[in-house]
Motif scaffolding. Structure first.
Motif, PDB file in Angstrom:
ATOM      1  N   TYR A  25      -9.496 -12.402   6.537  1.00 31.24           N
ATOM      2  CA  TYR A  25      -9.645 -11.518   5.387  1.00 31.24           C
ATOM      3  C   TYR A  25      -8.601 -10.416   5.433  1.00 31.24           C
ATOM      4  N   PHE A  26      -8.352  -9.810   4.286  1.00 28.64           N
ATOM      5  CA  PHE A  26      -7.431  -8.687   4.197  1.00 28.64           C
ATOM      6  C   PHE A  26      -8.099  -7.448   4.798  1.00 28.64           C
ATOM      7  N   ALA A  28      -8.890  -4.233   4.648  1.00 30.19           N
ATOM      8  CA  ALA A  28      -8.792  -3.145   3.667  1.00 30.19           C
ATOM      9  C   ALA A  28      -8.786  -1.767   4.316  1.00 30.19           C
ATOM     10  N   TYR A 158       6.070  -2.424   0.617  1.00 33.00           N
ATOM     11  CA  TYR A 158       4.862  -3.248   0.540  1.00 33.00           C
ATOM     12  C   TYR A 158       5.120  -4.643   1.123  1.00 33.00           C
ATOM     13  N   TRP A 170      -0.308 -10.925   1.886  1.00 31.71           N
ATOM     14  CA  TRP A 170      -1.038  -9.672   1.694  1.00 31.71           C
ATOM     15  C   TRP A 170      -0.280  -8.668   0.822  1.00 31.71           C
ATOM     16  N   GLN A 173      -2.113  -7.222  -2.238  1.00 38.67           N
ATOM     17  CA  GLN A 173      -3.249  -6.371  -1.878  1.00 38.67           C
ATOM     18  C   GLN A 173      -2.781  -5.048  -1.275  1.00 38.67           C
ATOM     19  N   GLU A 176      -1.802  -2.883  -4.188  1.00 33.31           N
ATOM     20  CA  GLU A 176      -2.994  -2.315  -4.831  1.00 33.31           C
ATOM     21  C   GLU A 176      -3.551  -1.153  -4.014  1.00 33.31           C
ATOM     22  N   THR A 177      -3.577  -1.320  -2.688  1.00 27.54           N
ATOM     23  CA  THR A 177      -4.086  -0.262  -1.819  1.00 27.54           C
ATOM     24  C   THR A 177      -3.212   0.979  -1.916  1.00 27.54           C
TER      25      THR A 177
END
Length: 203
Positions: A25-26, A28, A158, A170, A173, A176-177
Motif C-alpha cells: 500500500y501507499f 500515506a 514528486y 506512487w 499519490q 496529491e499528498t
C-alpha cells in the motif's frame, strides 16, 4: 455454541487483519511526514503547523465503552505494530537534495507574490499566476520564469521521491499528498485552488 461462534468471529477478524497487513500500500503517513519536512525546509518560518486535535478523556471513555471497541482493539493490536514499523520515505538522495535546495533559493523571490495574491497554489501541487494585475509589468517576464522553474522542480521532486523509494507508481499519490500539504501549511492570506479549481484565500 455461543463460545464456538465467538471464537469463529474472532478468528475471522484476525484473518481479515492479517490480509490487510500483507497488502502493498501507499504509505500515506510517511508521505505526509516527508512532504512536511520538505515544505518546512523550503518555506522555513512561513510554513504553518497543523497538529492533530487530541482526544478528550470524555471521548476516550465513550469510545472504550462502545460495542465495537473490542473488535477495533483486535485490529489495532495486529495492524498498529506494522504501521509503527513502517519506514519513513527516503528524501535524502542527491537529486532530491539538489531540487529542494533550488526551491529554497527561489522561494524568497516568489514570497512577495504569494503574499500579494498575484500567484497561488494549484490543486495539482504546482504554482500559477492568479491575478496578473498584481505583478508590475516590468516584472512579469521574470515571474513567469520563476514559476516555470518552480513547477519544473516540483514535478521533478514528486517523480524522484517515488523513484528513490523504488515505487515510481506512487508519483501521482505523492503529488496529491504534496498538493494537500502545500495548502495546509501555507500562511493565512495566501491563495489556493480548491477541488473545483476555484481560487480561495486561506483564512
Amino acid at each position: 455454541m455461543k463460545k464456538r461462534l465467538c471464537w469463529s468471529s474472532l478468528l475471522t477478524a484476525i484473518g481479515m487483519a492479517a490480509c490487510v497487513t500483507i497488502n502493498i500500500y501507499f504509505p500515506a503517513a510517511a508521505a505526509e511526514k516527508a512532504a512536511d519536512k520538505i515544505i518546512e525546509d523550503v518555506w522555513e518560518q512561513d510554513a504553518t503547523t497543523t497538529p492533530a486535535a487530541p482526544i478528550s478523556p470524555v471521548e476516550q471513555e465513550g469510545l472504550s465503552s462502545s460495542p465495537g471497541f473490542a473488535w477495533r482493539w483486535v485490529f489495532d493490536l495486529l495492524i498498529t505494530p506494522v504501521a509503527a514499523a513502517e519506514p519513513n520515505l527516503d528524501i535524502s538522495s542527491p537529486t532530491i537534495k539538489r531540487i529542494t535546495a533550488s526551491m529554497e533559493r527561489r522561494y524568497p523571490k516568489l514570497r512577495p507574490y504569494f503574499q500579494s495574491g498575484a500567484i497561488g497554489l494549484t490543486q495539482d501541487g504546482l504554482v500559477a499566476v492568479r491575478k496578473a494585475q498584481e505583478i508590475p509589468l516590468k516584472d512579469r517576464t521574470q515571474v513567469n520564469q520563476l514559476l516555470a522553474a518552480e513547477n519544473n522542480d516540483r514535478n521533478a521532486l514528486y517523480g524522484e521521491i517515488a523513484r528513490a523509494n523504488g515505487h515510481p507508481e506512487w508519483e501521482a499519490q505523492l503529488r496529491e499528498t504534496f498538493a494537500r500539504r502545500w495548502i495546509q501549511k501555507a500562511p493565512p492570506g495566501w491563495w489556493y485552488q480548491n477541488a473545483q479549481g476555484q481560487w480561495v484565500q486561506k483564512r
